[in-house]
Design a protein around this motif. Structure first.
Motif, PDB file in Angstrom:
ATOM      1  N   TYR A 198    -114.907 -50.137  73.207  1.00  0.00           N
ATOM      2  CA  TYR A 198    -115.703 -49.935  74.415  1.00  0.00           C
ATOM      3  C   TYR A 198    -116.991 -49.193  74.065  1.00  0.00           C
ATOM      4  O   TYR A 198    -116.951 -48.066  73.532  1.00  0.00           O
ATOM      5  CB  TYR A 198    -114.922 -49.124  75.441  1.00  0.00           C
ATOM      6  CG  TYR A 198    -113.703 -49.819  76.011  1.00  0.00           C
ATOM      7  CD1 TYR A 198    -113.660 -51.209  76.132  1.00  0.00           C
ATOM      8  CD2 TYR A 198    -112.598 -49.099  76.450  1.00  0.00           C
ATOM      9  CE1 TYR A 198    -112.541 -51.849  76.658  1.00  0.00           C
ATOM     10  CE2 TYR A 198    -111.482 -49.730  76.975  1.00  0.00           C
ATOM     11  CZ  TYR A 198    -111.459 -51.104  77.077  1.00  0.00           C
ATOM     12  OH  TYR A 198    -110.361 -51.727  77.593  1.00  0.00           O
ATOM     13  N   HIS A 243    -110.000 -46.097  83.887  1.00  0.00           N
ATOM     14  CA  HIS A 243    -111.390 -46.552  83.988  1.00  0.00           C
ATOM     15  C   HIS A 243    -111.490 -48.037  84.339  1.00  0.00           C
ATOM     16  O   HIS A 243    -112.154 -48.418  85.293  1.00  0.00           O
ATOM     17  CB  HIS A 243    -112.110 -46.273  82.667  1.00  0.00           C
ATOM     18  CG  HIS A 243    -112.336 -44.822  82.423  1.00  0.00           C
ATOM     19  ND1 HIS A 243    -111.433 -44.032  81.748  1.00  0.00           N
ATOM     20  CD2 HIS A 243    -113.345 -44.005  82.774  1.00  0.00           C
ATOM     21  CE1 HIS A 243    -111.882 -42.791  81.697  1.00  0.00           C
ATOM     22  NE2 HIS A 243    -113.042 -42.747  82.314  1.00  0.00           N
ATOM     23  N   LEU A 244    -110.840 -48.873  83.514  1.00  0.00           N
ATOM     24  CA  LEU A 244    -110.987 -50.323  83.690  1.00  0.00           C
ATOM     25  C   LEU A 244    -110.374 -50.784  85.019  1.00  0.00           C
ATOM     26  O   LEU A 244    -111.036 -51.444  85.832  1.00  0.00           O
ATOM     27  CB  LEU A 244    -110.298 -51.006  82.508  1.00  0.00           C
ATOM     28  CG  LEU A 244    -110.550 -52.467  82.283  1.00  0.00           C
ATOM     29  CD1 LEU A 244    -112.044 -52.746  82.236  1.00  0.00           C
ATOM     30  CD2 LEU A 244    -109.894 -52.872  80.964  1.00  0.00           C
ATOM     31  N   THR A 269    -105.497 -46.265  88.043  1.00  0.00           N
ATOM     32  CA  THR A 269    -105.827 -44.833  87.949  1.00  0.00           C
ATOM     33  C   THR A 269    -106.729 -44.559  86.744  1.00  0.00           C
ATOM     34  O   THR A 269    -107.158 -43.424  86.550  1.00  0.00           O
ATOM     35  CB  THR A 269    -104.552 -43.974  87.829  1.00  0.00           C
ATOM     36  OG1 THR A 269    -103.799 -44.447  86.700  1.00  0.00           O
ATOM     37  CG2 THR A 269    -103.688 -44.073  89.075  1.00  0.00           C
ATOM     38  N   ARG A 309    -117.320 -51.493  79.186  1.00  0.00           N
ATOM     39  CA  ARG A 309    -116.077 -51.598  79.964  1.00  0.00           C
ATOM     40  C   ARG A 309    -116.326 -52.348  81.274  1.00  0.00           C
ATOM     41  O   ARG A 309    -115.474 -53.092  81.738  1.00  0.00           O
ATOM     42  CB  ARG A 309    -115.569 -50.178  80.227  1.00  0.00           C
ATOM     43  CG  ARG A 309    -114.104 -50.066  80.185  1.00  0.00           C
ATOM     44  CD  ARG A 309    -113.542 -48.691  79.984  1.00  0.00           C
ATOM     45  NE  ARG A 309    -114.422 -47.580  80.192  1.00  0.00           N
ATOM     46  CZ  ARG A 309    -114.166 -46.342  79.789  1.00  0.00           C
ATOM     47  NH1 ARG A 309    -113.050 -46.076  79.138  1.00  0.00           N
ATOM     48  NH2 ARG A 309    -114.996 -45.355  80.013  1.00  0.00           N
ATOM     49  N   ARG A 341    -102.453 -40.554  92.438  1.00  0.00           N
ATOM     50  CA  ARG A 341    -103.734 -40.767  91.759  1.00  0.00           C
ATOM     51  C   ARG A 341    -104.281 -42.180  91.971  1.00  0.00           C
ATOM     52  O   ARG A 341    -105.332 -42.531  91.434  1.00  0.00           O
ATOM     53  CB  ARG A 341    -103.574 -40.469  90.268  1.00  0.00           C
ATOM     54  CG  ARG A 341    -103.234 -38.978  90.018  1.00  0.00           C
ATOM     55  CD  ARG A 341    -103.148 -38.636  88.546  1.00  0.00           C
ATOM     56  NE  ARG A 341    -104.268 -39.167  87.823  1.00  0.00           N
ATOM     57  CZ  ARG A 341    -104.180 -40.036  86.834  1.00  0.00           C
ATOM     58  NH1 ARG A 341    -103.012 -40.462  86.428  1.00  0.00           N
ATOM     59  NH2 ARG A 341    -105.253 -40.468  86.236  1.00  0.00           N
ATOM     60  N   SER A 383    -103.453 -52.573  78.615  1.00  0.00           N
ATOM     61  CA  SER A 383    -102.641 -52.074  77.506  1.00  0.00           C
ATOM     62  C   SER A 383    -102.368 -50.586  77.715  1.00  0.00           C
ATOM     63  O   SER A 383    -103.187 -49.861  78.283  1.00  0.00           O
ATOM     64  CB  SER A 383    -103.348 -52.320  76.179  1.00  0.00           C
ATOM     65  OG  SER A 383    -104.678 -51.836  76.231  1.00  0.00           O
ATOM     66  N   ARG A 415     -98.429 -45.239  87.619  1.00  0.00           N
ATOM     67  CA  ARG A 415     -97.382 -44.282  87.235  1.00  0.00           C
ATOM     68  C   ARG A 415     -97.293 -43.142  88.233  1.00  0.00           C
ATOM     69  O   ARG A 415     -96.213 -42.586  88.437  1.00  0.00           O
ATOM     70  CB  ARG A 415     -97.684 -43.718  85.841  1.00  0.00           C
ATOM     71  CG  ARG A 415     -97.609 -44.770  84.785  1.00  0.00           C
ATOM     72  CD  ARG A 415     -97.417 -44.160  83.436  1.00  0.00           C
ATOM     73  NE  ARG A 415     -98.651 -43.634  82.861  1.00  0.00           N
ATOM     74  CZ  ARG A 415     -98.780 -43.343  81.591  1.00  0.00           C
ATOM     75  NH1 ARG A 415     -97.751 -43.508  80.781  1.00  0.00           N
ATOM     76  NH2 ARG A 415     -99.914 -42.891  81.116  1.00  0.00           N
TER      77      ARG A 415
HETATM   78  N1  NAP Z   1    -111.265 -51.213  73.210  1.00  0.00           N
HETATM   79  C1  NAP Z   1    -111.368 -49.885  73.216  1.00  0.00           C
HETATM   80  O1  NAP Z   1    -112.317 -49.270  72.673  1.00  0.00           O
HETATM   81  C2  NAP Z   1    -110.359 -49.065  73.922  1.00  0.00           C
HETATM   82  C3  NAP Z   1    -110.563 -47.705  74.011  1.00  0.00           C
HETATM   83  C4  NAP Z   1    -109.652 -46.945  74.719  1.00  0.00           C
HETATM   84  C5  NAP Z   1    -108.563 -47.560  75.288  1.00  0.00           C
HETATM   85  N2  NAP Z   1    -108.378 -48.888  75.162  1.00  0.00           N
HETATM   86  C6  NAP Z   1    -107.215 -49.562  75.786  1.00  0.00           C
HETATM   87  O2  NAP Z   1    -107.670 -50.175  77.001  1.00  0.00           O
HETATM   88  C7  NAP Z   1    -106.863 -49.713  78.081  1.00  0.00           C
HETATM   89  C8  NAP Z   1    -107.705 -49.611  79.337  1.00  0.00           C
HETATM   90  O3  NAP Z   1    -108.814 -48.785  79.081  1.00  0.00           O
HETATM   91  P1  NAP Z   1    -109.247 -47.655  80.116  1.00  0.00           P
HETATM   92  O4  NAP Z   1    -110.556 -47.153  79.634  1.00  0.00           O
HETATM   93  O5  NAP Z   1    -109.108 -48.116  81.514  1.00  0.00           O
HETATM   94  O6  NAP Z   1    -108.129 -46.551  79.798  1.00  0.00           O
HETATM   95  P2  NAP Z   1    -107.721 -45.314  80.711  1.00  0.00           P
HETATM   96  O7  NAP Z   1    -108.857 -44.849  81.554  1.00  0.00           O
HETATM   97  O8  NAP Z   1    -107.035 -44.343  79.810  1.00  0.00           O
HETATM   98  O9  NAP Z   1    -106.637 -45.945  81.712  1.00  0.00           O
HETATM   99  C9  NAP Z   1    -105.413 -46.432  81.239  1.00  0.00           C
HETATM  100  C10 NAP Z   1    -104.602 -46.855  82.452  1.00  0.00           C
HETATM  101  O10 NAP Z   1    -103.360 -47.409  82.007  1.00  0.00           O
HETATM  102  C11 NAP Z   1    -102.296 -46.692  82.606  1.00  0.00           C
HETATM  103  N3  NAP Z   1    -101.196 -46.609  81.644  1.00  0.00           N
HETATM  104  C12 NAP Z   1    -101.286 -46.154  80.378  1.00  0.00           C
HETATM  105  N4  NAP Z   1    -100.087 -46.202  79.797  1.00  0.00           N
HETATM  106  C13 NAP Z   1     -99.210 -46.674  80.744  1.00  0.00           C
HETATM  107  C14 NAP Z   1     -97.827 -46.934  80.743  1.00  0.00           C
HETATM  108  N5  NAP Z   1     -97.070 -46.686  79.658  1.00  0.00           N
HETATM  109  N6  NAP Z   1     -97.275 -47.412  81.880  1.00  0.00           N
HETATM  110  C15 NAP Z   1     -98.034 -47.657  82.981  1.00  0.00           C
HETATM  111  N7  NAP Z   1     -99.364 -47.447  83.029  1.00  0.00           N
HETATM  112  C16 NAP Z   1     -99.934 -46.940  81.917  1.00  0.00           C
HETATM  113  C17 NAP Z   1    -102.847 -45.307  82.899  1.00  0.00           C
HETATM  114  O11 NAP Z   1    -102.073 -44.665  83.876  1.00  0.00           O
HETATM  115  P3  NAP Z   1    -102.113 -43.042  84.025  1.00  0.00           P
HETATM  116  O12 NAP Z   1    -103.348 -42.776  84.854  1.00  0.00           O
HETATM  117  O13 NAP Z   1    -100.857 -42.732  84.713  1.00  0.00           O
HETATM  118  O14 NAP Z   1    -102.221 -42.473  82.640  1.00  0.00           O
HETATM  119  C18 NAP Z   1    -104.259 -45.685  83.374  1.00  0.00           C
HETATM  120  O15 NAP Z   1    -104.240 -46.135  84.705  1.00  0.00           O
HETATM  121  C19 NAP Z   1    -106.286 -48.393  77.609  1.00  0.00           C
HETATM  122  O16 NAP Z   1    -105.077 -48.113  78.273  1.00  0.00           O
HETATM  123  C20 NAP Z   1    -106.103 -48.622  76.128  1.00  0.00           C
HETATM  124  O17 NAP Z   1    -104.882 -49.274  75.845  1.00  0.00           O
HETATM  125  C21 NAP Z   1    -109.260 -49.656  74.507  1.00  0.00           C
END
Ligand code: NAP
Length: 274
Positions: free
Chosen positions: A134, A10-11, A8, A162, A33, A66, A29
């Motif tokens: 990112y 970005h990644l 749900t 990403r 979505r 994460s 979760r």
């Molecule tokens: N390297 C960086 O600059 C950077 C920046 C931002 C984040 N991150 C990390 O990289 C991850 C992936 O990035 P992204 O851009 O794809 O983030 P994102 O768009 O916020 O997506 C995070 C995903 O993880 C799920 N999630 C978060 N917490 C959870 C939990 N406790 N239990 C089950 N699922 C959970 C969310 O579900 P929901 O849709 O239900 O919320 C969503 O599907 C992030 O979650 C964060 O930890 C890294």
């Protein structure tokens, strides 16, 4: 059987369609979505052990994004990792952070070290994707007037697209055994100062972006004044900049190219979604 978390977001939202031909299970979760790909969708929050055990039943390989930033994020990660091992998962591919370390300047890098250690202790095979910041998100560091403010000095950041993290994850998940117990440090093709980021991102997006230096004290004060945030959150925000300042995020690797066979995307490519 492959399971993907985070679809749900970005990644995971990039990864799920890229791997749809493998018929992965999506662990989310909120099922309403989940991407509409005709895949098996199961519901589990990382902190919910029973739901995780049920959602991961029969899964051999798990892509674990994460969790969202939270004060109890380490507990959430550990609960899910323990449940995965108990459910019989053999191999976890985890999105960690470049420089994950108990003493990482970027305070959330310490959470990633904790998760990596929990996965190692579990006995499951692992692949760690240690992502730099990112690149897609760097322009969002700016306030509404286009100013990126923080104590990053002339430090450099080798931010990664990403889309490149998703590309690496897709290659790994198609042949997990070839990446058993590997750690990849995923970066962009170059390390830029935030002044350079502002200039190049501004040109790519047609926005007036610039970087302004703050002291560490000013950075805490400006964020405290603007947001009702707890100390751990302020530490995470400010240490994003101090980690750039001290060079923690400056190393450039060729891991994206080595794993995917294509060069890492530039900042401009990341921002244009190419
Ligand atoms: N390297 C960086 O600059 C950077 C920046 C931002 C984040 N991150 C990390 O990289 C991850 C992936 O990035 P992204 O851009 O794809 O983030 P994102 O768009 O916020 O997506 C995070 C995903 O993880 C799920 N999630 C978060 N917490 C959870 C939990 N406790 N239990 C089950 N699922 C959970 C969310 O579900 P929901 O849709 O239900 O919320 C969503 O599907 C992030 O979650 C964060 O930890 C890294």
């Amino acid at each position: 059987m492959l399971a993907l978390t985070g679809s749900t977001g970005h990644l995971g939202g990039l990864l799920a369609p890229a791997l749809a031909d493998l018929a992965p299970r999506l662990v989310v979760r909120n099922p309403s979505r989940a991407p509409d790909l005709g895949l098996d969708v199961r519901t589990a929050d990382y902190a919910d052990r029973d739901a995780a055990l049920a959602a991961l039943d029969g899964v051999e390989t798990l892509f674990m994004v994460s969790a969202a930033e939270a004060q109890d994020r380490r507990d959430q990660h550990r609960a899910f990792i323990d449940a995965a091992a108990e459910a019989g998962v053999q191999h976890v591919v985890y999105t960690s952070f470049a420089g994950a370390d108990p003493h990482a300047t970027f305070t959330l890098g310490r959470d990633h070290h904790d998760a990596e250690q929990a996965i190692r202790r579990s006995g499951m095979t692992f692949t760690f994707l240690r992502d730099n910041f990112y690149a897609d998100l760097l322009p969002w560091f700016a306030d509404e007037s286009g100013v990126i403010r923080g104590p990053a000095g002339d430090g450099r950041v080798a931010a990664v697209a990403r889309r490149d993290v998703a590309d690496v994850a897709a290659v790994v998940l198609r042949d997990p055994a070839a990446h058993a117990d590997a750690t990849y440090v995923l970066t962009g093709p170059e390390a830029l100062t935030l002044a350079e980021v502002a200039a190049r991102a501004g040109a790519a997006l047609g926005r007036d972006l610039r970087y302004e230096e703050e002291t560490v004290e000013e950075a805490y004060a400006s964020r405290r004044a603007a947001y009702d945030a707890e100390d751990w959150q302020l530490d995470a925000w400010v240490s994003t900049y101090t980690a750039i300042a001290d060079g923690s995020c400056a190393a450039v690797t060729d891991d994206v190219a080595r794993v995917t066979g294509h060069p890492a995307r530039t900042l401009e490519q990341a921002l244009r979604g190419e």
